[in-house]
Design a protein around this motif. Sequence first.
Motif, PDB file in Angstrom:
ATOM      1  N   ALA A 134       0.915  -1.190   0.003  1.00 58.87           N
ATOM      2  CA  ALA A 134       0.134   0.037  -0.058  1.00 58.87           C
ATOM      3  C   ALA A 134       0.821   1.291   0.121  1.00 58.87           C
ATOM      4  N   GLY A 135       2.049   1.194   0.863  1.00 60.50           N
ATOM      5  CA  GLY A 135       3.084   2.411   0.827  1.00 60.50           C
ATOM      6  C   GLY A 135       3.393   2.549  -0.670  1.00 60.50           C
ATOM      7  N   ALA A 140       3.079  10.215   3.585  1.00 61.82           N
ATOM      8  CA  ALA A 140       2.159   9.029   4.064  1.00 61.82           C
ATOM      9  C   ALA A 140       2.547   7.806   3.426  1.00 61.82           C
ATOM     10  N   GLY A 141       2.789   7.681   2.091  1.00 58.82           N
ATOM     11  CA  GLY A 141       2.986   6.475   1.467  1.00 58.82           C
ATOM     12  C   GLY A 141       4.440   5.959   2.327  1.00 58.82           C
ATOM     13  N   LEU A 178       6.187   0.976   7.909  1.00 56.85           N
ATOM     14  CA  LEU A 178       5.588   0.202   8.814  1.00 56.85           C
ATOM     15  C   LEU A 178       5.428  -1.219   8.113  1.00 56.85           C
ATOM     16  N   GLY A 179       5.192  -1.583   7.022  1.00 59.27           N
ATOM     17  CA  GLY A 179       5.269  -2.771   6.293  1.00 59.27           C
ATOM     18  C   GLY A 179       6.506  -3.449   6.515  1.00 59.27           C
ATOM     19  N   LEU A 214       5.638  -3.710  -6.935  1.00 59.98           N
ATOM     20  CA  LEU A 214       4.355  -4.186  -6.335  1.00 59.98           C
ATOM     21  C   LEU A 214       4.364  -5.649  -6.650  1.00 59.98           C
ATOM     22  N   PRO A 215       4.374  -6.151  -7.745  1.00 65.24           N
ATOM     23  CA  PRO A 215       4.037  -7.309  -8.213  1.00 65.24           C
ATOM     24  C   PRO A 215       5.119  -8.554  -7.570  1.00 65.24           C
TER      25      PRO A 215
END
Length: 464
Positions: free
Chosen positions: A92-93, A108-109, A115-116, A176-177
Amino acid sequence: MDASTVPGILDQAHRRTTAGLLMLVTFIAFEAMAVGTAMPTAVAELDGLAWYGWPFSAFLVASVVGMVVGGDAGDRRGPRVALPWGVAAFAAGLLVAGLAGGMAVFVAGRALQGLGAGVMVVLLYVIAGQAYDSSLRPRLFGAISAAWVLPALVGPVLAGLVTTHASWRLVFLGLLPLIVLGALLVLSAGRSLTAPDSPPPPARGRRWWAVLAGLGIAALQYAGQRLDLPAVPVAVVGAAALVAGLRPLLPRGTARVARGLPAVVASRGLLAGAFFGMDALIPLLLTSVHGYSPTAAGLPLTAGAVGWALASQLQGRFARVPRERLLRLGFVLLAVGLAATVLAAVPALGGWPAYLTWAVAGLGMGFGMPSVGVLLLEQSPEHRRGADSAALQIADVTLSALSIGLAGVLVAAATQGLLGLPAAVAASIAVCTALALLGARLAGRAAAPPRAAVPGAGTTLAAS
Protein backbone atom coordinates in the motif's frame (compact mmCIF):
# COMPACT_ATOMS: atom_id res chain seq x y z
CA MET A 1 14.59 -32.58 12.44
CA ASP A 2 17.77 -34.63 11.83
CA ALA A 3 20.36 -32.36 10.22
CA SER A 4 21.67 -35.26 8.15
CA THR A 5 18.37 -35.47 6.29
CA VAL A 6 18.43 -31.78 5.32
CA PRO A 7 20.88 -31.19 2.45
CA GLY A 8 20.45 -27.43 2.23
CA ILE A 9 18.26 -24.37 2.21
CA LEU A 10 17.36 -24.97 -1.45
CA ASP A 11 16.28 -28.60 -1.13
CA GLN A 12 12.74 -29.60 -2.02
CA ALA A 13 11.43 -28.98 1.49
CA HIS A 14 12.77 -25.43 1.71
CA ARG A 15 13.16 -24.19 -1.86
CA ARG A 16 10.03 -22.06 -2.12
CA THR A 17 10.30 -20.69 1.40
CA THR A 18 13.93 -19.72 0.85
CA ALA A 19 13.18 -18.14 -2.53
CA GLY A 20 10.29 -16.17 -1.07
CA LEU A 21 12.30 -14.94 1.92
CA LEU A 22 15.20 -13.85 -0.26
CA MET A 23 12.85 -12.07 -2.65
CA LEU A 24 11.24 -10.14 0.19
CA VAL A 25 14.61 -9.18 1.67
CA THR A 26 16.01 -8.14 -1.71
CA PHE A 27 13.10 -5.89 -2.56
CA ILE A 28 12.91 -4.30 0.90
CA ALA A 29 16.63 -3.60 0.68
CA PHE A 30 16.32 -2.34 -2.90
CA GLU A 31 13.70 0.15 -1.83
CA ALA A 32 15.91 1.33 1.03
CA MET A 33 18.94 1.71 -1.25
CA ALA A 34 17.21 3.08 -4.32
CA VAL A 35 14.85 5.63 -2.84
CA GLY A 36 17.66 8.07 -2.11
CA THR A 37 18.50 8.20 -5.81
CA ALA A 38 14.92 8.92 -6.84
CA MET A 39 14.10 11.28 -3.96
CA PRO A 40 15.48 14.56 -5.38
CA THR A 41 13.46 14.14 -8.58
CA ALA A 42 10.32 13.10 -6.69
CA VAL A 43 10.53 16.02 -4.27
CA ALA A 44 11.12 18.50 -7.08
CA GLU A 45 8.13 17.23 -9.07
CA LEU A 46 5.91 17.33 -6.00
CA ASP A 47 7.12 20.84 -5.12
CA GLY A 48 8.20 19.72 -1.67
CA LEU A 49 11.84 20.70 -1.26
CA ALA A 50 11.14 22.09 2.21
CA TRP A 51 9.88 18.62 3.19
CA TYR A 52 12.93 16.81 1.84
CA GLY A 53 13.84 15.04 5.08
CA TRP A 54 10.30 14.01 5.96
CA PRO A 55 10.01 10.93 3.71
CA PHE A 56 13.14 9.47 5.32
CA SER A 57 12.05 10.30 8.88
CA ALA A 58 8.52 8.99 8.29
CA PHE A 59 9.91 5.68 7.05
CA LEU A 60 12.28 5.40 10.00
CA VAL A 61 9.73 6.16 12.73
CA ALA A 62 7.11 3.88 11.18
CA SER A 63 9.61 1.04 10.74
CA VAL A 64 10.37 1.03 14.48
CA VAL A 65 6.64 0.77 15.19
CA GLY A 66 6.33 -1.96 12.54
CA MET A 67 9.08 -3.99 14.19
CA VAL A 68 7.19 -4.05 17.48
CA VAL A 69 3.85 -4.74 15.81
CA GLY A 70 5.38 -7.53 13.73
CA GLY A 71 7.08 -9.10 16.71
CA ASP A 72 3.91 -9.09 18.81
CA ALA A 73 1.76 -10.40 15.94
CA GLY A 74 4.27 -13.12 15.09
CA ASP A 75 4.43 -14.32 18.70
CA ARG A 76 0.67 -14.32 19.24
CA ARG A 77 -0.76 -15.36 15.85
CA GLY A 78 2.21 -16.81 13.97
CA PRO A 79 3.96 -15.55 10.83
CA ARG A 80 1.45 -17.15 8.47
CA VAL A 81 -1.21 -14.73 9.74
CA ALA A 82 1.06 -11.75 10.43
CA LEU A 83 3.12 -11.71 7.22
CA PRO A 84 0.25 -10.79 4.85
CA TRP A 85 -0.47 -7.70 6.97
CA GLY A 86 3.13 -6.55 6.66
CA VAL A 87 3.17 -7.18 2.92
CA ALA A 88 -0.15 -5.37 2.53
CA ALA A 89 1.14 -2.29 4.39
CA PHE A 90 4.37 -2.20 2.38
CA ALA A 91 2.53 -2.69 -0.92
CA ALA A 92 0.00 0.00 0.00
CA GLY A 93 2.88 2.35 0.77
CA LEU A 94 4.46 1.66 -2.61
CA LEU A 95 1.14 2.36 -4.32
CA VAL A 96 0.43 5.56 -2.38
CA ALA A 97 3.96 6.93 -2.89
CA GLY A 98 4.04 5.97 -6.56
CA LEU A 99 0.72 7.68 -7.29
CA ALA A 100 1.17 10.66 -4.94
CA GLY A 101 0.12 14.02 -6.31
CA GLY A 102 1.43 16.02 -3.37
CA MET A 103 4.16 15.83 -0.78
CA ALA A 104 1.89 15.07 2.17
CA VAL A 105 0.51 11.99 0.41
CA PHE A 106 4.04 10.94 -0.56
CA VAL A 107 5.19 11.15 3.06
CA ALA A 108 2.16 9.07 4.12
CA GLY A 109 3.14 6.45 1.54
CA ARG A 110 6.67 6.32 2.92
CA ALA A 111 5.29 5.85 6.43
CA LEU A 112 3.20 2.89 5.24
CA GLN A 113 6.29 1.42 3.60
CA GLY A 114 8.22 1.76 6.84
CA LEU A 115 5.45 0.11 8.83
CA GLY A 116 5.27 -2.85 6.45
CA ALA A 117 9.05 -3.20 6.17
CA GLY A 118 9.39 -3.28 9.97
CA VAL A 119 6.78 -6.03 10.24
CA MET A 120 8.32 -8.15 7.47
CA VAL A 121 11.94 -7.85 8.63
CA VAL A 122 11.06 -9.12 12.11
CA LEU A 123 8.92 -11.98 10.78
CA LEU A 124 11.86 -13.22 8.70
CA TYR A 125 13.52 -14.28 11.95
CA VAL A 126 10.36 -15.93 13.25
CA ILE A 127 10.03 -17.89 9.99
CA ALA A 128 13.72 -18.84 10.11
CA GLY A 129 13.20 -20.23 13.61
CA GLN A 130 10.14 -22.28 12.66
CA ALA A 131 10.89 -23.51 9.14
CA TYR A 132 14.65 -24.24 9.32
CA ASP A 133 16.64 -26.64 11.43
CA SER A 134 19.41 -25.05 13.51
CA SER A 135 22.04 -26.64 11.26
CA LEU A 136 20.65 -24.70 8.29
CA ARG A 137 20.37 -21.29 9.90
CA PRO A 138 24.00 -20.17 9.35
CA ARG A 139 23.59 -20.76 5.60
CA LEU A 140 20.14 -19.15 5.59
CA PHE A 141 21.39 -16.01 7.34
CA GLY A 142 24.36 -15.94 5.01
CA ALA A 143 21.98 -15.91 2.05
CA ILE A 144 19.80 -13.26 3.72
CA SER A 145 22.86 -11.07 4.33
CA ALA A 146 23.85 -11.43 0.68
CA ALA A 147 20.30 -10.50 -0.33
CA TRP A 148 20.61 -7.31 1.71
CA VAL A 149 23.93 -6.50 0.06
CA LEU A 150 23.03 -7.15 -3.58
CA PRO A 151 20.74 -4.11 -3.85
CA ALA A 152 23.65 -1.94 -2.70
CA LEU A 153 25.47 -2.97 -5.88
CA VAL A 154 22.70 -2.34 -8.39
CA GLY A 155 19.92 -0.47 -6.59
CA PRO A 156 21.12 3.13 -6.89
CA VAL A 157 22.25 2.69 -10.50
CA LEU A 158 19.03 0.98 -11.55
CA ALA A 159 16.90 3.55 -9.75
CA GLY A 160 18.86 6.33 -11.42
CA LEU A 161 18.30 4.85 -14.87
CA VAL A 162 14.58 4.34 -14.22
CA THR A 163 14.20 7.86 -12.86
CA THR A 164 16.12 9.42 -15.74
CA HIS A 165 14.66 7.48 -18.65
CA ALA A 166 11.16 6.65 -17.39
CA SER A 167 9.72 8.01 -14.11
CA TRP A 168 10.65 8.08 -10.44
CA ARG A 169 7.21 6.62 -9.78
CA LEU A 170 8.31 3.28 -11.23
CA VAL A 171 10.90 2.95 -8.46
CA PHE A 172 7.89 2.41 -6.18
CA LEU A 173 5.22 0.93 -8.44
CA GLY A 174 7.55 -1.51 -10.16
CA LEU A 175 8.13 -3.49 -6.96
CA LEU A 176 4.44 -4.14 -6.24
CA PRO A 177 4.01 -7.45 -8.10
CA LEU A 178 7.42 -8.72 -6.99
CA ILE A 179 6.73 -8.13 -3.30
CA VAL A 180 3.41 -9.96 -3.57
CA LEU A 181 5.08 -12.86 -5.40
CA GLY A 182 7.69 -13.25 -2.67
CA ALA A 183 5.01 -13.35 0.02
CA LEU A 184 2.99 -15.94 -1.89
CA LEU A 185 6.04 -18.20 -2.21
CA VAL A 186 6.68 -18.08 1.54
CA LEU A 187 3.04 -18.66 2.49
CA SER A 188 2.41 -21.43 -0.05
CA ALA A 189 5.43 -23.40 1.14
CA GLY A 190 5.26 -22.57 4.84
CA ARG A 191 2.33 -24.69 6.00
CA SER A 192 4.24 -25.43 9.19
CA LEU A 193 4.27 -21.74 10.15
CA THR A 194 1.91 -21.76 13.10
CA ALA A 195 1.22 -19.69 16.18
CA PRO A 196 2.79 -20.82 19.48
CA ASP A 197 0.72 -23.20 21.59
CA SER A 198 0.81 -20.72 24.49
CA PRO A 199 0.90 -17.26 22.92
CA PRO A 200 1.79 -14.30 25.16
CA PRO A 201 -0.90 -11.73 25.97
CA PRO A 202 -1.14 -8.71 23.66
CA ALA A 203 1.28 -5.93 24.54
CA ARG A 204 -0.32 -2.89 22.95
CA GLY A 205 1.54 -0.50 25.19
CA ARG A 206 4.80 -1.51 23.49
CA ARG A 207 3.59 0.10 20.27
CA TRP A 208 3.39 3.50 21.93
CA TRP A 209 6.87 3.06 23.37
CA ALA A 210 8.01 2.26 19.83
CA VAL A 211 6.39 5.47 18.55
CA LEU A 212 8.19 7.41 21.28
CA ALA A 213 11.54 5.79 20.42
CA GLY A 214 11.03 6.45 16.72
CA LEU A 215 10.20 10.10 17.33
CA GLY A 216 13.28 10.36 19.52
CA ILE A 217 15.46 9.03 16.70
CA ALA A 218 13.86 11.45 14.23
CA ALA A 219 14.40 14.39 16.59
CA LEU A 220 18.07 13.51 17.04
CA GLN A 221 18.51 13.21 13.29
CA TYR A 222 16.88 16.60 12.79
CA ALA A 223 19.04 18.21 15.45
CA GLY A 224 22.13 16.66 13.87
CA GLN A 225 21.34 18.29 10.54
CA ARG A 226 21.65 21.77 12.02
CA LEU A 227 24.37 23.23 14.15
CA ASP A 228 22.68 26.07 16.01
CA LEU A 229 21.22 26.89 19.41
CA PRO A 230 17.62 25.72 18.67
CA ALA A 231 18.99 22.27 17.87
CA VAL A 232 20.12 21.78 21.48
CA PRO A 233 16.68 21.46 23.12
CA VAL A 234 15.50 19.32 20.21
CA ALA A 235 18.45 16.98 20.78
CA VAL A 236 17.83 16.84 24.54
CA VAL A 237 14.13 16.05 24.11
CA GLY A 238 14.94 13.51 21.39
CA ALA A 239 17.51 11.74 23.58
CA ALA A 240 15.08 11.59 26.49
CA ALA A 241 12.31 10.22 24.28
CA LEU A 242 14.65 7.63 22.79
CA VAL A 243 15.88 6.36 26.16
CA ALA A 244 12.35 6.23 27.58
CA GLY A 245 11.02 4.44 24.51
CA LEU A 246 13.80 1.87 24.33
CA ARG A 247 13.66 0.68 27.92
CA PRO A 248 10.52 -1.46 27.50
CA LEU A 249 11.56 -2.66 24.03
CA LEU A 250 15.02 -4.14 24.61
CA PRO A 251 16.05 -7.09 26.80
CA ARG A 252 17.04 -6.07 30.29
CA GLY A 253 20.79 -5.60 30.42
CA THR A 254 21.23 -4.56 26.78
CA ALA A 255 22.88 -1.24 27.66
CA ARG A 256 25.48 -2.98 29.83
CA VAL A 257 25.85 -5.88 27.37
CA ALA A 258 24.79 -8.53 29.87
CA ARG A 259 25.66 -12.10 28.97
CA GLY A 260 23.30 -13.96 26.63
CA LEU A 261 20.46 -12.43 24.69
CA PRO A 262 21.12 -8.81 25.80
CA ALA A 263 24.67 -9.08 24.45
CA VAL A 264 23.35 -10.49 21.16
CA VAL A 265 21.03 -7.52 20.72
CA ALA A 266 23.75 -5.06 21.75
CA SER A 267 26.17 -6.66 19.29
CA ARG A 268 23.77 -6.06 16.43
CA GLY A 269 23.59 -2.40 17.36
CA LEU A 270 27.37 -2.07 17.67
CA LEU A 271 27.92 -3.71 14.27
CA ALA A 272 25.39 -1.46 12.55
CA GLY A 273 26.51 1.72 14.29
CA ALA A 274 30.19 1.16 13.55
CA PHE A 275 29.72 0.26 9.88
CA PHE A 276 26.95 2.57 8.70
CA GLY A 277 28.27 5.61 10.53
CA MET A 278 31.28 5.57 8.21
CA ASP A 279 29.57 4.04 5.18
CA ALA A 280 27.56 7.25 4.82
CA LEU A 281 30.69 9.43 4.85
CA ILE A 282 32.96 7.70 2.34
CA PRO A 283 31.39 9.14 -0.86
CA LEU A 284 31.42 12.64 0.66
CA LEU A 285 35.06 12.26 1.66
CA LEU A 286 36.15 11.13 -1.79
CA THR A 287 34.17 13.75 -3.71
CA SER A 288 34.85 16.75 -1.46
CA VAL A 289 38.45 16.11 -0.42
CA HIS A 290 39.84 14.21 -3.39
CA GLY A 291 37.61 15.40 -6.24
CA TYR A 292 36.33 11.95 -7.26
CA SER A 293 33.33 11.63 -9.54
CA PRO A 294 30.11 10.31 -7.92
CA THR A 295 30.63 6.95 -9.65
CA ALA A 296 34.24 6.59 -8.49
CA ALA A 297 33.29 7.73 -4.98
CA GLY A 298 30.69 4.99 -4.75
CA LEU A 299 33.03 2.16 -5.69
CA PRO A 300 34.38 1.64 -2.14
CA LEU A 301 30.79 0.99 -1.05
CA THR A 302 30.59 -1.64 -3.77
CA ALA A 303 33.83 -3.18 -2.49
CA GLY A 304 32.35 -3.27 1.00
CA ALA A 305 29.20 -4.93 -0.33
CA VAL A 306 31.25 -7.58 -2.14
CA GLY A 307 33.27 -8.29 1.01
CA TRP A 308 30.05 -8.54 3.01
CA ALA A 309 28.49 -10.99 0.56
CA LEU A 310 31.67 -13.11 0.38
CA ALA A 311 32.06 -13.44 4.14
CA SER A 312 28.33 -14.15 4.52
CA GLN A 313 28.80 -17.22 2.37
CA LEU A 314 32.03 -18.29 4.08
CA GLN A 315 30.62 -18.17 7.60
CA GLY A 316 27.97 -20.74 6.68
CA ARG A 317 30.75 -23.29 6.15
CA PHE A 318 32.07 -22.97 9.71
CA ALA A 319 29.26 -24.86 11.41
CA ARG A 320 31.54 -26.24 14.13
CA VAL A 321 33.03 -22.90 15.13
CA PRO A 322 31.23 -21.27 18.06
CA ARG A 323 29.15 -18.39 16.79
CA GLU A 324 30.52 -15.94 19.33
CA ARG A 325 34.02 -16.52 17.91
CA LEU A 326 32.83 -15.72 14.40
CA LEU A 327 31.12 -12.67 15.81
CA ARG A 328 34.40 -11.55 17.42
CA LEU A 329 36.21 -12.15 14.12
CA GLY A 330 33.65 -9.94 12.42
CA PHE A 331 34.19 -7.14 14.92
CA VAL A 332 37.98 -7.38 14.59
CA LEU A 333 37.87 -7.21 10.79
CA LEU A 334 35.43 -4.30 10.98
CA ALA A 335 37.72 -2.43 13.40
CA VAL A 336 40.74 -3.02 11.16
CA GLY A 337 38.87 -1.83 8.08
CA LEU A 338 37.57 1.25 9.88
CA ALA A 339 40.89 2.24 11.42
CA ALA A 340 42.73 1.83 8.12
CA THR A 341 40.15 3.99 6.33
CA VAL A 342 41.65 7.00 8.07
CA LEU A 343 44.35 6.81 5.39
CA ALA A 344 41.73 7.85 2.85
CA ALA A 345 41.22 11.08 4.81
CA VAL A 346 44.85 12.11 4.21
CA PRO A 347 44.75 14.53 1.25
CA ALA A 348 48.24 13.54 0.07
CA LEU A 349 47.28 9.87 -0.39
CA GLY A 350 44.52 10.53 -2.90
CA GLY A 351 41.74 8.51 -1.27
CA TRP A 352 42.60 5.19 -2.90
CA PRO A 353 43.04 3.25 0.40
CA ALA A 354 39.24 3.32 0.85
CA TYR A 355 38.87 0.83 -2.00
CA LEU A 356 40.78 -1.76 0.02
CA THR A 357 39.93 -0.87 3.59
CA TRP A 358 36.18 -0.83 3.06
CA ALA A 359 36.30 -4.31 1.56
CA VAL A 360 37.88 -5.47 4.86
CA ALA A 361 35.12 -3.73 6.81
CA GLY A 362 32.58 -5.51 4.61
CA LEU A 363 34.19 -8.85 5.43
CA GLY A 364 33.66 -8.06 9.10
CA MET A 365 29.97 -7.39 8.57
CA GLY A 366 29.62 -10.59 6.59
CA PHE A 367 30.95 -12.64 9.49
CA GLY A 368 29.22 -10.65 12.20
CA MET A 369 25.65 -10.07 11.02
CA PRO A 370 24.69 -13.72 10.25
CA SER A 371 26.30 -14.83 13.52
CA VAL A 372 24.07 -12.44 15.46
CA GLY A 373 20.99 -13.89 13.76
CA VAL A 374 22.00 -17.47 14.58
CA LEU A 375 22.75 -16.59 18.20
CA LEU A 376 19.39 -14.87 18.57
CA LEU A 377 17.42 -17.92 17.43
CA GLU A 378 19.51 -20.22 19.62
CA GLN A 379 18.68 -18.23 22.75
CA SER A 380 15.21 -16.86 22.13
CA PRO A 381 12.30 -19.15 23.15
CA GLU A 382 9.73 -19.75 20.43
CA HIS A 383 6.99 -17.76 22.12
CA ARG A 384 9.26 -14.67 22.24
CA ARG A 385 11.10 -14.85 18.93
CA GLY A 386 9.03 -12.05 17.46
CA ALA A 387 9.66 -9.63 20.33
CA ASP A 388 13.35 -10.53 20.55
CA SER A 389 13.78 -10.20 16.77
CA ALA A 390 12.13 -6.79 16.99
CA ALA A 391 14.63 -5.80 19.70
CA LEU A 392 17.46 -6.87 17.40
CA GLN A 393 16.19 -4.69 14.55
CA ILE A 394 15.48 -1.74 16.84
CA ALA A 395 19.07 -1.86 18.15
CA ASP A 396 20.30 -1.86 14.55
CA VAL A 397 18.18 1.14 13.54
CA THR A 398 18.95 3.10 16.72
CA LEU A 399 22.74 2.79 16.69
CA SER A 400 22.87 3.36 12.93
CA ALA A 401 20.82 6.54 13.23
CA LEU A 402 22.88 7.84 16.17
CA SER A 403 26.18 7.10 14.45
CA ILE A 404 25.09 8.70 11.18
CA GLY A 405 23.70 11.63 13.13
CA LEU A 406 27.05 12.16 14.86
CA ALA A 407 28.77 12.06 11.48
CA GLY A 408 26.30 14.69 10.28
CA VAL A 409 27.16 16.95 13.23
CA LEU A 410 30.87 16.66 12.46
CA VAL A 411 30.33 17.40 8.78
CA ALA A 412 28.14 20.39 9.66
CA ALA A 413 30.94 21.67 11.88
CA ALA A 414 33.34 21.29 8.98
CA THR A 415 31.07 23.23 6.62
CA GLN A 416 31.00 26.10 9.12
CA GLY A 417 34.77 26.17 9.32
CA LEU A 418 35.05 24.86 12.86
CA LEU A 419 37.34 22.05 11.65
CA GLY A 420 38.48 20.61 8.33
CA LEU A 421 36.51 17.89 6.59
CA PRO A 422 39.41 15.38 6.84
CA ALA A 423 39.50 16.01 10.59
CA ALA A 424 35.73 15.55 10.83
CA VAL A 425 35.99 12.24 8.97
CA ALA A 426 38.89 11.12 11.16
CA ALA A 427 36.87 11.88 14.29
CA SER A 428 33.94 9.87 12.95
CA ILE A 429 36.29 6.99 12.13
CA ALA A 430 37.64 7.09 15.68
CA VAL A 431 34.15 6.79 17.17
CA CYS A 432 33.12 3.98 14.82
CA THR A 433 36.36 2.10 15.42
CA ALA A 434 35.82 2.39 19.17
CA LEU A 435 32.36 0.82 18.74
CA ALA A 436 33.84 -2.08 16.77
CA LEU A 437 36.61 -2.63 19.33
CA LEU A 438 34.05 -2.59 22.13
CA GLY A 439 32.08 -5.23 20.24
CA ALA A 440 35.20 -7.38 19.83
CA ARG A 441 35.95 -7.07 23.52
CA LEU A 442 32.43 -8.10 24.55
CA ALA A 443 31.57 -10.61 21.81
CA GLY A 444 32.15 -13.57 24.13
CA ARG A 445 29.17 -12.45 26.20
CA ALA A 446 26.87 -13.26 23.26
CA ALA A 447 27.26 -16.98 23.98
CA ALA A 448 24.31 -18.59 25.70
CA PRO A 449 24.86 -18.58 29.49
CA PRO A 450 24.33 -21.74 31.54
CA ARG A 451 20.60 -22.48 31.66
CA ALA A 452 20.55 -22.51 35.43
CA ALA A 453 21.73 -18.91 35.42
CA VAL A 454 18.97 -17.59 33.19
CA PRO A 455 15.65 -19.16 34.15
CA GLY A 456 13.80 -16.15 32.72
CA ALA A 457 15.95 -15.55 29.66
CA GLY A 458 14.06 -13.68 27.00
CA THR A 459 11.05 -13.05 29.17
CA THR A 460 11.78 -9.60 30.62
CA LEU A 461 11.95 -6.47 28.53
CA ALA A 462 13.57 -3.34 29.87
CA ALA A 463 16.91 -1.90 28.90
CA SER A 464 19.17 -1.21 31.81
